[in-house]
Scaffold this active site. Structure first.
Site, PDB file in Angstrom:
ATOM      1  NE  ARG A 179      -9.628   0.108  -8.918  1.00 37.02           N
ATOM      2  CZ  ARG A 179      -9.796  -1.050  -9.022  1.00 37.02           C
ATOM      3  NH1 ARG A 179     -11.602  -1.660  -8.441  1.00 37.02           N
ATOM      4  NH2 ARG A 179      -9.491  -2.444  -8.699  1.00 37.02           N
ATOM      5  CB  SER A 229      -2.858   0.697  -8.650  1.00 33.36           C
ATOM      6  OG  SER A 229      -2.402  -0.590  -8.212  1.00 33.36           O
ATOM      7  CD  GLU A 299      -7.176   2.329  -9.090  1.00 33.04           C
ATOM      8  OE1 GLU A 299      -6.731   2.076  -8.044  1.00 33.04           O
ATOM      9  OE2 GLU A 299      -6.699   1.635  -9.703  1.00 33.04           O
TER      10      GLU A 299
END
Length: 307
Positions: A179, A229, A299
């Protein structure tokens, strides 16, 4: 910026990029998947890359904060809004296919690009068939799902720096991690991406996409607005499992709720505010830390004025 400054910037940009859509005090809740967020001082949708470059150089030379939005799928904009210029790249959606190479504008939906790949019998983007964001956002986050990620198919990317300089990055320069990417680390504005795929049997490609779509629809709370998420996967753990084992599913602050379908999601069930979301995120982090000693890192990106 105060209203006088906002009006001045608005008029300057109108003269500079007359074909471009510009608004003052734009409700940014209209531009996020969770339907929350305050106003942006000046909101603008560049018509093309040249217009975008003019806007970026103007912001840099006048020391005006500039924020770039994609589809608003993985972002929470604070209720106080965003100061300065907010740029939406959803006009930059051109896609071209040459052999096994797909070149695409950063504002295109990554889901749409995966479907175009299928139409051209190209494999490599099946994992992206359910990611509800833009190509630019996918590069920034090194988006991945179901065993695939952007780092496996990206061969080059054209960007603007914060000063408006045009640059191209190639394989070996992306600094991809979990990420993360050079695009995020250096706050670069992605213009275009080039993906290298492989010719394959379209029935096999479609079967994989259908499988991924089924898994997504069966496991994720798509019936409510969400930002995807919320937390990164902590080393050695799964965020959703930690949240579930902490007894947090169904926990609600205001209109934001930890999903009862998938604990890794926070959904907008009743006109939530961004403050509801942020407070619930903090509550989840505190609870998981107390129960399991694990720090959950977001995230989702939380941006905007916090004064």
């Amino acid at each position: 910026m105060n209203m006088k400054e906002i009006l001045m910037v608005f008029k300057d940009l109108q003269q500079m990029v007359p074909k471009t859509e510009i608004a003052m005090s734009e409700p940014l809740s209209k531009h996020t998947f969770i339907k929350t967020g305050g106003n942006g001082d000046v909101f603008i949708k560049p018509f093309d890359v040249l217009d975008l470059q003019k806007i970026v150089k103007y912001a840099f030379s006048h020391d005006i904060p500039l924020t770039v939005l994609g589809k608003g799928t993985n972002v929470i904009i604070r209720d106080e809004g965003i100061r300065g210029i907010v740029v939406s790249l959803d006009q930059l959606t051109k896609v071209s296919v040459t052999g096994e190479i797909i070149t695409v504008g950063s504002g295109a939906n990554i889901i749409d690009v995966s479907r175009i790949a299928l139409q051209h019998q190209l494999s490599g983007l099946e994992f992206a068939c359910g990611i509800p964001g833009t190509v630019g956002g996918a590069l920034i986050m090194n988006a991945g799902a179901y065993g695939g990620e952007i780092s496996e198919v990206l061969t080059s990317a054209t960007v603007l720096t914060q000063s408006g300089e045009l640059r191209t990055f190639k394989v070996g320069e992306f600094q991809f991690g979990y990420r993360s990417s050079i695009f995020a680390n250096e706050n670069l504005i992605i213009l275009e991406a080039v993906f290298s795929l492989k010719t394959a049997d379209p029935t096999i490609i479609k079967a994989k996409m259908d499988e991924n779509t089924f898994l997504r629809e069966s496991k994720q709370p798509l019936e409510y607005p969400s930002c995807g998420s919320v937390f990164k996967r902590p080393p050695g753990h799964f965020a959703g499992k930690l949240i579930q084992d902490s007894g947090l599913q169904g926990t609600r602050i205001g209109g934001a709720e930890v999903s009862t379908k998938h604990a890794g999601f926070i959904v907008n069930v009743d006109n939530a505010t961004s403050t509801d979301y942020i407070q619930l995120i903090q509550h989840v982090q505190k609870t998981v830390k107390e129960k399991f000693g694990v720090d959950l890192e977001t995230e989702v990106k939380i941006i905007g004025d916090d004064s």
